[in-house]
Write a protein that holds these residues in place. Structure first.
Motif, PDB file in Angstrom:
ATOM      1  N   ASN A  69       0.854  -1.187   0.000  1.00 33.77           N
ATOM      2  CA  ASN A  69       0.000   0.000   0.000  1.00 33.77           C
ATOM      3  C   ASN A  69       0.884   1.228   0.000  1.00 33.77           C
ATOM      4  OD1 ASN A  69      -2.604  -1.504   0.866  1.00 33.77           O
ATOM      5  ND2 ASN A  69      -1.169  -1.984   2.511  1.00 33.77           N
ATOM      6  N   SER A  70       0.618   2.173  -0.884  1.00 32.57           N
ATOM      7  CA  SER A  70       1.404   3.410  -0.922  1.00 32.57           C
ATOM      8  C   SER A  70       0.490   4.593  -1.205  1.00 32.57           C
ATOM      9  CB  SER A  70       2.500   3.349  -1.990  1.00 32.57           C
ATOM     10  OG  SER A  70       3.471   2.374  -1.655  1.00 32.57           O
ATOM     11  N   ALA A  71       0.898   5.747  -0.710  1.00 29.37           N
ATOM     12  CA  ALA A  71       0.173   6.992  -0.958  1.00 29.37           C
ATOM     13  C   ALA A  71       1.186   8.105  -1.106  1.00 29.37           C
ATOM     14  CB  ALA A  71      -0.795   7.293   0.181  1.00 29.37           C
ATOM     15  N   LEU A  72       0.855   9.070  -1.947  1.00 27.42           N
ATOM     16  CA  LEU A  72       1.745  10.196  -2.217  1.00 27.42           C
ATOM     17  C   LEU A  72       0.910  11.473  -2.184  1.00 27.42           C
ATOM     18  CD1 LEU A  72       4.840  10.328  -3.148  1.00 27.42           C
ATOM     19  CD2 LEU A  72       3.919  10.846  -5.406  1.00 27.42           C
ATOM     20  N   VAL A  73       1.428  12.497  -1.507  1.00 33.65           N
ATOM     21  CA  VAL A  73       0.781  13.806  -1.486  1.00 33.65           C
ATOM     22  C   VAL A  73       1.590  14.752  -2.360  1.00 33.65           C
ATOM     23  CG1 VAL A  73       0.144  15.808  -0.082  1.00 33.65           C
ATOM     24  CG2 VAL A  73      -0.244  13.490   0.786  1.00 33.65           C
ATOM     25  N   LEU A  74       0.908  15.366  -3.319  1.00 35.78           N
ATOM     26  CA  LEU A  74       1.528  16.329  -4.226  1.00 35.78           C
ATOM     27  C   LEU A  74       0.938  17.701  -3.970  1.00 35.78           C
ATOM     28  CD1 LEU A  74       1.161  14.172  -7.452  1.00 35.78           C
ATOM     29  CD2 LEU A  74       3.297  14.546  -6.213  1.00 35.78           C
ATOM     30  N   ARG A  75       1.810  18.692  -3.875  1.00 31.68           N
ATOM     31  CA  ARG A  75       1.361  20.072  -3.735  1.00 31.68           C
ATOM     32  C   ARG A  75       1.666  20.782  -5.047  1.00 31.68           C
ATOM     33  NH1 ARG A  75       3.679  21.112   0.693  1.00 31.68           N
ATOM     34  NH2 ARG A  75       1.917  20.870   2.125  1.00 31.68           N
ATOM     35  N   GLY A  76       0.636  21.118  -5.810  1.00 26.00           N
ATOM     36  CA  GLY A  76       0.821  21.680  -7.126  1.00 26.00           C
ATOM     37  C   GLY A  76       1.280  23.134  -7.094  1.00 26.00           C
ATOM     38  N   ALA A  77       2.159  23.465  -8.042  1.00 23.46           N
ATOM     39  CA  ALA A  77       2.564  24.859  -8.194  1.00 23.46           C
ATOM     40  C   ALA A  77       1.461  25.635  -8.898  1.00 23.46           C
ATOM     41  CB  ALA A  77       3.863  24.932  -8.993  1.00 23.46           C
ATOM     42  N   ALA A  78       1.558  26.936  -8.889  1.00 20.21           N
ATOM     43  CA  ALA A  78       0.597  27.782  -9.598  1.00 20.21           C
ATOM     44  C   ALA A  78       0.696  27.503 -11.091  1.00 20.21           C
ATOM     45  CB  ALA A  78       0.865  29.239  -9.307  1.00 20.21           C
ATOM     46  N   PRO A  79      -0.419  27.572 -11.824  1.00 18.66           N
ATOM     47  CA  PRO A  79      -0.358  27.335 -13.274  1.00 18.66           C
ATOM     48  C   PRO A  79       0.520  28.372 -13.958  1.00 18.66           C
ATOM     49  CG  PRO A  79      -2.478  28.263 -12.648  1.00 18.66           C
ATOM     50  CD  PRO A  79      -1.765  27.915 -11.374  1.00 18.66           C
ATOM     51  N   VAL A  80       1.227  27.939 -14.992  1.00 17.43           N
ATOM     52  CA  VAL A  80       2.144  28.816 -15.708  1.00 17.43           C
ATOM     53  C   VAL A  80       1.749  28.845 -17.175  1.00 17.43           C
ATOM     54  CG1 VAL A  80       4.553  29.207 -16.363  1.00 17.43           C
ATOM     55  CG2 VAL A  80       4.016  28.264 -14.109  1.00 17.43           C
ATOM     56  N   ARG A  81       1.702  30.021 -17.758  1.00 17.10           N
ATOM     57  CA  ARG A  81       1.391  30.128 -19.175  1.00 17.10           C
ATOM     58  C   ARG A  81       2.467  29.438 -20.002  1.00 17.10           C
ATOM     59  NH1 ARG A  81      -0.125  36.042 -21.095  1.00 17.10           N
ATOM     60  NH2 ARG A  81      -0.527  34.781 -22.960  1.00 17.10           N
ATOM     61  N   GLY A  82       2.030  28.774 -21.080  1.00 20.24           N
ATOM     62  CA  GLY A  82       2.993  28.103 -21.950  1.00 20.24           C
ATOM     63  C   GLY A  82       3.248  26.680 -21.569  1.00 20.24           C
ATOM     64  N   VAL A  83       2.494  26.162 -20.549  1.00 19.68           N
ATOM     65  CA  VAL A  83       2.663  24.775 -20.165  1.00 19.68           C
ATOM     66  C   VAL A  83       2.074  23.888 -21.255  1.00 19.68           C
ATOM     67  CG1 VAL A  83       0.450  24.426 -18.990  1.00 19.68           C
ATOM     68  CG2 VAL A  83       2.493  23.270 -18.119  1.00 19.68           C
TER      69      VAL A  83
END
Length: 415
Positions: free
Chosen positions: A399-413
């Protein structure tokens, strides 16, 4: 303060497409990419459908010498790594070899290569195998080949935890960064599509034998019949934050927390995974990230598509979040289940969702099965807190879990 691990490059090679752009378009459109298996003739098997990478030409990502020595699973790893490095703006060869490492996950190694060699051993007149059998079939082959080719000589390793390993590899990358390695290649690719590999999966009784690929893999649905196998996955450049900022890199998000537990129970026809241990892994990840359960924006679950496992996962999620479950979304029905590569692909989806400021709608269920009542995301919506929890379970108790904290959206992604 501890070094912070962020993702600066994403390389996707999956049934959803080659490259992050193609994957994201498939996710947004909700287009199923599963269909008849073509890598071998599956006509003698009850499961004849799965997820294959469309139009994949390994020669575009590695020279012939390396292709001859390795399996398609490693070829997919070559491609995903090159895409991730290019996305991160890093060179093909490390300027500081001992500052770069590789930590990928693998379930079973080079199945197609091994199938061919074993058939030659037992069915050919020479009764021999090729010189590269022991290399190409070995579950650590991709890590070794990538380390050699790219001259990444930091602390390298392979994680083996069935489908949970794709998350474990990112956790391992974050630990390596905290110990002083500035750049780690993490993630997973798989290719469990050969007669031998399919026979092994059929032994579990969890593969779907529904003839219509549009209805074959339906996690959390009243019509759930098992999963469809798939190849591919995702590879990431995980980088120490200060190192990334110093070179002006774009940051997709942070590997903020992780947790792994084990049921200590062999997977069998009557098992469903231990929801207590699965919930414990999620809580460990949230605690290490310093994130309360109510702050989670979206959950990407394991979504096996086997009724008893789906119910068990729903029990674990309710134990963590109570009656105020965050939106749940899964795209595995679109691609099939790529084992370790599938959980890595979920990480790519979560990071791209934050980059595009859009949480994608779930690919089902159409009719929620009894015991699986969760808040499935029925339409695209904007993120609220930019925190994702990705869960994965591997057969035989991982069993595994991962927490991701997203950065602010960036134009040109991408896209």
């Amino acid at each position: 303060m501890s070094a912070r691990a962020v993702v600066t490059g994403i390389g996707v090679v999956a049934p959803s497409g080659i490259g992050a752009d193609a994957h994201w378009r498939t996710v947004l459109a909700g287009t199923r990419r599963t269909g008849p298996l073509t890598l071998f003739d599956p006509s003698g098997y009850p499961t004849r459908h799965g997820g294959e990478v469309p139009g994949f030409d390994a020669a575009g990502y590695a020279d012939n010498r390396r292709l001859v020595q390795t399996d398609r699973w490693t070829h997919l790893g070559f491609a995903a790594t090159r895409l991730a490095l290019a996305d991160a703006g890093l060179p093909e060869r490390a300027p500081d070899p001992y500052g770069y490492a590789v930590a990928l996950a693998s379930s079973s190694g080079g199945n197609l290569f091994g199938q061919r060699e074993l058939q030659r051993l037992w069915g050919g007149s020479s009764r021999t195998v090729g010189a590269y059998q022991s290399i190409a079939w070995f579950y650590a082959a991709s890590v070794g080949q990538l380390s050699i080719h790219h001259q990444f000589k930091g602390p390298c390793g392979v994680l083996v935890a069935e489908a949970a390993g794709g998350l474990d590899s990112l956790a391992h990358a974050a630990r390596a960064i905290r110990r002083g390695t500035p750049v780690v290649i993490a993630g997973a690719t798989e290719c469990p599509l050969s007669p031998y590999a399919l026979a092994c999966q059929l032994r579990s009784g969890m593969l779907s034998d529904v003839a219509d690929p549009e209805r074959a893999y339906r996690p959390f649905d009243a019509a759930a019949s098992g999963y469809l196998p798939a190849e591919g996955g995702a590879v990431f450049v995980v980088e120490e934050l200060a190192h990334a900022l110093a070179r002006g890199a774009r940051v997709y998000g942070e590997v903020a927390g992780w947790g792994s537990t084990h049921d200590a129970v062999h997977t069998g026809p009557d098992t469903a995974g231990d929801p207590v241990q699965y919930a414990r892994a999620m809580r460990l990840a949230l605690d290490r990230a310093g994130v309360p359960a109510e702050a989670v924006d979206v959950v990407l679950p394991d979504a096996l598509g086997v009724a008893r496992y789906d119910r068990s996962e729903a029990v674990a999620l309710r134990a963590v979040f109570g009656d105020r479950s965050p939106p749940v979304t899964t795209q595995k029905p679109l691609t099939g289940r790529a084992h370790q590569g599938g959980s890595a692909l979920d990480v790519a989806t979560a990071l791209l969702a934050f980059a595009h400021d859009t949480l994608p709608a779930s690919a089902g269920p159409d009719e929620v099965a009894d015991g699986c009542e969760l808040d499935f995301l029925r339409g695209h919506r904007r993120p609220r807190t930019r925190v994702a929890l990705v869960g994965a379970r591997g057969f035989d108790g991982f069993n595994s879990a991962l927490v991701l904290r997203g950065a602010a959206p960036v134009r040109g992604v991408h896209g």
